[in-house]
Design a protein around this motif. Structure first.
Motif, PDB file in Angstrom:
ATOM      1  N   HIS A   1      34.817  35.817  37.408  1.00 22.87           N
ATOM      2  CA  HIS A   1      35.624  36.088  36.359  1.00 22.87           C
ATOM      3  C   HIS A   1      36.969  35.284  36.432  1.00 22.87           C
ATOM      4  N   LEU A   2      37.407  35.333  37.702  1.00 28.19           N
ATOM      5  CA  LEU A   2      39.027  34.673  37.812  1.00 28.19           C
ATOM      6  C   LEU A   2      38.740  33.057  37.510  1.00 28.19           C
ATOM      7  N   ALA A   3      37.807  32.566  38.247  1.00 31.55           N
ATOM      8  CA  ALA A   3      37.424  31.138  38.085  1.00 31.55           C
ATOM      9  C   ALA A   3      37.514  30.832  36.436  1.00 31.55           C
ATOM     10  N   ARG A   4      37.041  31.481  35.792  1.00 31.67           N
ATOM     11  CA  ARG A   4      36.900  31.162  34.184  1.00 31.67           C
ATOM     12  C   ARG A   4      38.306  31.280  33.946  1.00 31.67           C
ATOM     13  N   GLU A   5      38.697  32.509  34.283  1.00 27.96           N
ATOM     14  CA  GLU A   5      40.340  32.583  33.762  1.00 27.96           C
ATOM     15  C   GLU A   5      41.179  31.574  34.188  1.00 27.96           C
ATOM     16  N   ARG A   6      41.195  31.114  35.304  1.00 32.79           N
ATOM     17  CA  ARG A   6      42.010  29.991  35.960  1.00 32.79           C
ATOM     18  C   ARG A   6      41.665  28.785  35.325  1.00 32.79           C
ATOM     19  N   GLU A   7      40.424  28.420  34.594  1.00 36.11           N
ATOM     20  CA  GLU A   7      40.280  27.289  33.763  1.00 36.11           C
ATOM     21  C   GLU A   7      40.953  27.348  32.433  1.00 36.11           C
ATOM     22  N   GLN A   8      41.361  28.817  31.908  1.00 32.42           N
ATOM     23  CA  GLN A   8      41.743  28.809  30.567  1.00 32.42           C
ATOM     24  C   GLN A   8      43.226  28.872  30.755  1.00 32.42           C
ATOM     25  N   ARG A   9      43.867  29.302  32.080  1.00 30.15           N
ATOM     26  CA  ARG A   9      44.956  29.812  32.355  1.00 30.15           C
ATOM     27  C   ARG A   9      46.148  28.724  31.931  1.00 30.15           C
ATOM     28  N   ASP A  10      46.083  27.556  31.944  1.00 32.80           N
ATOM     29  CA  ASP A  10      46.872  26.557  31.594  1.00 32.80           C
ATOM     30  C   ASP A  10      47.150  26.686  29.963  1.00 32.80           C
ATOM     31  N   PHE A  11      45.955  26.859  29.487  1.00 34.22           N
ATOM     32  CA  PHE A  11      45.794  26.691  27.838  1.00 34.22           C
ATOM     33  C   PHE A  11      46.499  27.911  27.179  1.00 34.22           C
ATOM     34  N   LEU A  12      46.158  29.195  27.962  1.00 34.97           N
ATOM     35  CA  LEU A  12      46.991  30.380  27.697  1.00 34.97           C
ATOM     36  C   LEU A  12      48.397  30.602  27.944  1.00 34.97           C
TER      37      LEU A  12
ATOM     38  N   GLU B   1      44.931  39.154  34.492  1.00 37.19           N
ATOM     39  CA  GLU B   1      44.696  37.855  35.569  1.00 37.19           C
ATOM     40  C   GLU B   1      45.222  38.460  36.736  1.00 37.19           C
ATOM     41  N   GLN B   2      46.423  38.560  36.787  1.00 33.12           N
ATOM     42  CA  GLN B   2      47.324  38.886  37.871  1.00 33.12           C
ATOM     43  C   GLN B   2      46.915  40.211  38.642  1.00 33.12           C
ATOM     44  N   SER B   3      46.566  41.206  37.742  1.00 36.23           N
ATOM     45  CA  SER B   3      46.102  42.330  38.242  1.00 36.23           C
ATOM     46  C   SER B   3      44.699  42.334  38.884  1.00 36.23           C
ATOM     47  N   ARG B   4      43.827  41.423  38.396  1.00 36.92           N
ATOM     48  CA  ARG B   4      42.675  41.127  39.184  1.00 36.92           C
ATOM     49  C   ARG B   4      42.415  40.210  40.378  1.00 36.92           C
ATOM     50  N   GLU B   5      43.695  39.357  40.240  1.00 34.87           N
ATOM     51  CA  GLU B   5      44.223  38.696  41.665  1.00 34.87           C
ATOM     52  C   GLU B   5      44.344  39.848  42.732  1.00 34.87           C
ATOM     53  N   GLU B   6      45.184  40.899  42.574  1.00 25.40           N
ATOM     54  CA  GLU B   6      45.579  41.880  43.310  1.00 25.40           C
ATOM     55  C   GLU B   6      44.483  42.639  43.780  1.00 25.40           C
ATOM     56  N   LYS B   7      43.269  42.720  42.809  1.00 25.62           N
ATOM     57  CA  LYS B   7      42.141  43.675  43.037  1.00 25.62           C
ATOM     58  C   LYS B   7      41.341  42.944  44.032  1.00 25.62           C
ATOM     59  N   LEU B   8      41.189  41.461  43.793  1.00 24.80           N
ATOM     60  CA  LEU B   8      40.390  40.723  44.602  1.00 24.80           C
ATOM     61  C   LEU B   8      41.035  40.946  46.221  1.00 24.80           C
ATOM     62  N   GLU B   9      42.551  41.088  46.342  1.00 20.47           N
ATOM     63  CA  GLU B   9      42.842  40.969  47.723  1.00 20.47           C
ATOM     64  C   GLU B   9      42.550  42.265  48.243  1.00 20.47           C
ATOM     65  N   LEU B  10      42.445  43.245  47.530  1.00 26.22           N
ATOM     66  CA  LEU B  10      42.215  44.695  47.783  1.00 26.22           C
ATOM     67  C   LEU B  10      40.832  44.718  48.279  1.00 26.22           C
ATOM     68  N   LEU B  11      39.954  44.168  47.278  1.00 31.24           N
ATOM     69  CA  LEU B  11      38.373  44.210  47.737  1.00 31.24           C
ATOM     70  C   LEU B  11      38.263  43.390  49.241  1.00 31.24           C
ATOM     71  N   LYS B  12      38.852  42.281  49.368  1.00 25.50           N
ATOM     72  CA  LYS B  12      38.880  41.554  50.548  1.00 25.50           C
ATOM     73  C   LYS B  12      39.181  42.487  51.665  1.00 25.50           C
ATOM     74  N   LYS B  13      40.197  43.191  51.649  1.00 23.27           N
ATOM     75  CA  LYS B  13      40.662  43.932  52.559  1.00 23.27           C
ATOM     76  C   LYS B  13      39.723  45.119  52.782  1.00 23.27           C
ATOM     77  N   GLN B  14      39.058  45.768  51.868  1.00 25.16           N
ATOM     78  CA  GLN B  14      38.184  46.817  52.101  1.00 25.16           C
ATOM     79  C   GLN B  14      36.897  46.204  52.735  1.00 25.16           C
ATOM     80  N   ILE B  15      36.372  45.177  52.411  1.00 30.68           N
ATOM     81  CA  ILE B  15      35.285  44.615  52.991  1.00 30.68           C
ATOM     82  C   ILE B  15      35.521  44.159  54.384  1.00 30.68           C
ATOM     83  N   ALA B  16      36.565  43.622  54.627  1.00 30.53           N
ATOM     84  CA  ALA B  16      36.745  43.482  56.033  1.00 30.53           C
ATOM     85  C   ALA B  16      36.775  44.576  56.864  1.00 30.53           C
TER      86      ALA B  16
END
Length: 555
Positions: free
Chosen positions: A181-192, A338-353
């Motif tokens: 989801h974030l990859a798709r958002e990053r593709e659109q970020r410049d346009f947004l 998107e910023q919130s999802r970036e933070e959630k991704l970091e949290l998921l990485k920590k939980q998975i580790a």
């Protein structure tokens, strides 16, 4: 001696109209000719354990099927199950399953409706059914791992590990989806970002387009408006013969005669008011003309602003500036999300580790316990196999590390067997015959009887492929197992039938135009004749009776 299943009632199932049998503690055997319906009993019992069913099991398609068992729960740790599911607990429990002619299934525990999952959960705590084909499970490595875990007392730990592994896998899937989801958002970020900056730089104001349109209309007609205002002002107050002067002259004419007639006086007053109003209007027209400015540069500026707004509304499919402001807020929220999802991704990485670290520790502990238990299990199985006439049998349990972790840990388990001297240890599925697989399975059931187990074990012809002294040895082992749990064994072997403390015979008879299956508990005399018939066939000879008597007295 104790038991768990105490009574079985079946109605309208397969070839059974209705039957009720008392089930005894200890070692019970079920015998009968091939095709008599012994497996029908297992099929009925499987409904109690939560197996799915349809109307094909109905003997009479117009009536419902009922299977009901009564269980004695005292002494067995099942209270947590009843508490967890808010069910009434009693030392005696009734479990019932109904299949309606329409195919609807209903299940009850102590007359309280439950779902199939709850039925399966309670059934697994009470009954272990070993069907004929399950001996082939010995060839499956996951089954072999489960056998080792059961022997090592690791079942509950593995279940907890499996639950955490599933959570870890769920987190991984969530992270993968979030990354996509974030990859798709990053593709659109410049346009947004471009869109948001464009809208913010426009400094939009609600209702602005109406104000622009109004001012543009005024500026576009400014010269004409000024001309008309000047003309009107001159006509009212500035020209030589303006309206205001004419009204003043009229007032002078009426002033000398107003006192003679009340009507004239009233007209004078009205004319005076009109004169004042005309003078005021003329002056206001003059002031208004002064305010209006002919300003081409201002007009161009406003037209450019309106064109820009129209362009933005067209681009964003907005009907007005208010809608553009809503669009700007939506883009800002999307970027913030998107910023919130970036933070959630970091949290998921920590939980998975953290989960991976925990799983690694648990998996390592499971491996240690398995390696400790493997030689002990192999030794006990060898002793039992020797008792069952596999004198030269040797078993070993190989444990290897998997390249990829599974829900049961990092270990791959392989049962290795050799049955003759001079042979190499080989995977059991490559070396064992059908009879040898049966003996290994019985040995496993016997060994794990001392571990965590369901109090009732039902074996469906676990004696396949054996005879003679092997059958004697298996019969003795089954009898011993019956001293530790309720054992019900379906068998074709007279040696095993003779060891049973309780004996049930299944038979099939034709009555009128239908075939019926019956089950009866045999007394001592009937047992003797049944075992003799199993020894000699349909013609029961005196020699067969004598042999049967010897087998039964050998208990």
């Amino acid at each position: 001696m104790w038991g768990v299943l105490t009574h079985l009632h079946i109605r309208n199932y397969a070839l059974i109209d209705s039957l009720s049998i008392e089930l005894r503690p200890g070692f019970s055997v079920i015998t009968g000719e091939t095709g008599s319906g012994k497996s029908i009993l297992l099929g009925a019992l499987s409904l109690i354990l939560g197996k799915r069913a349809d109307t094909s099991v109905l003997r009479d398609a117009g009536s419902k099927c009922i299977v009901e068992v009564t269980c004695k729960l005292k002494g067995w740790p099942v209270g947590d199950f009843f508490e967890e599911h808010d069910l009434d607990y009693d030392d005696h429990c009734t479990i019932r399953r109904e299949i309606s002619p329409a195919g609807k299934s209903r299940a009850f525990i102590n007359d309280t409706p439950v779902n199939l999952q709850q039925l399966r959960e309670l059934g697994s705590l009470l009954v272990d059914i070993h069907s004929q084909h399950e001996t082939l499970n010995l060839k499956d490595n996951s089954f072999q791992l489960a056998v080792l875990d059961d022997f090592a007392g690791l079942t509950s730990r593995v279940e907890a590990f499996t639950a955490q592994f599933k959570e870890w896998r769920t987190l991984h899937r969530e992270m993968a989806n979030l990354r996509e989801h974030l990859a798709r958002e990053r593709e659109q970020r410049d346009f947004l970002d471009f869109q948001l900056n464009e809208l913010e730089e426009a400094q939009l104001t609600p209702g602005e387009e109406e104000q622009l349109q109004s001012e543009i209309a005024l500026l576009e007609h400014a010269e004409e408006i000024k001309l008309r205002l000047v003309q009107c002002t001159e006509m009212l107050i500035d020209s030589d013969e303006n309206v205001a002067a004419t009204l003043r002259n009229g007032l002078q004419q009426l002033a000398s005669v107003r006192s003679h007639d009340k009507g004239i006086d009233e007209l004078f007053e009205r004319l005076q008011s009109a004169s004042i109003e005309i003078k005021d209007i003329g002056e206001e027209l003059a002031r208004q003309e002064q305010l209006i400015e002919v300003n081409p540069s201002r007009l161009q500026q406003l037209q450019e602003r309106l064109d820009m707004l129209n362009g933005l509304m067209h681009k964003h499919q907005a009907s007005n500036v208010a809608a553009l402001l809503d669009k700007m807020d939506a883009i800002a929220q999307k970027l913030e999300g998107e910023q919130s999802r970036e933070e959630k991704l970091e949290l998921l990485k920590k939980q998975i580790a953290e989960r991976e670290e925990d799983l690694q520790a648990q998996s390592a502990e499971l491996t240690v316990k398995r390696k400790e238990a493997a030689p002990q299990l192999a030794q006990k199985l060898c002793v039992l196999l020797e008792r069952m006439e596999l004198k030269n049998a040797e078993m070993s349990i190989a444990i290897e590390s998997l390249s990829k972790r599974t829900s049961h840990g990092d270990d791959w388990v392989q049962l290795l067997l050799r049955t003759n001297k001079g042979q190499e240890l080989m995977p059991i599925e490559q070396v064992a015959s059908g009879g040898e697989l049966s003996r290994v399975m019985l040995a496993i059931k016997s060994v794990n009887t001392g571990q965590q187990f369901a109090p009732t074990l039902i074996l469906d012809e676990i004696d396949n492929g054996v005879s003679g002294r092997v059958a004697d040895a298996m019969a003795q082992l089954l009898a011993e197992m019956g001293g530790q749990r309720q054992m019900i064994c379906i068998t074709h072997l007279p040696q095993i039938a003779a060891k049973g403390q309780w004996h049930y015979r299944v038979s099939k008879r034709d009555e009128a135009d239908r075939t019926h299956t019956f089950v009866e508990e045999l007394n001592e005399e009937a047992r003797l004749h049944e075992v003799a018939a199993m020894l000699s066939g349909s013609d029961t000879t005196e020699a067969a009776l004598q042999n049967a008597r010897m087998l039964m007295n050998a208990n």
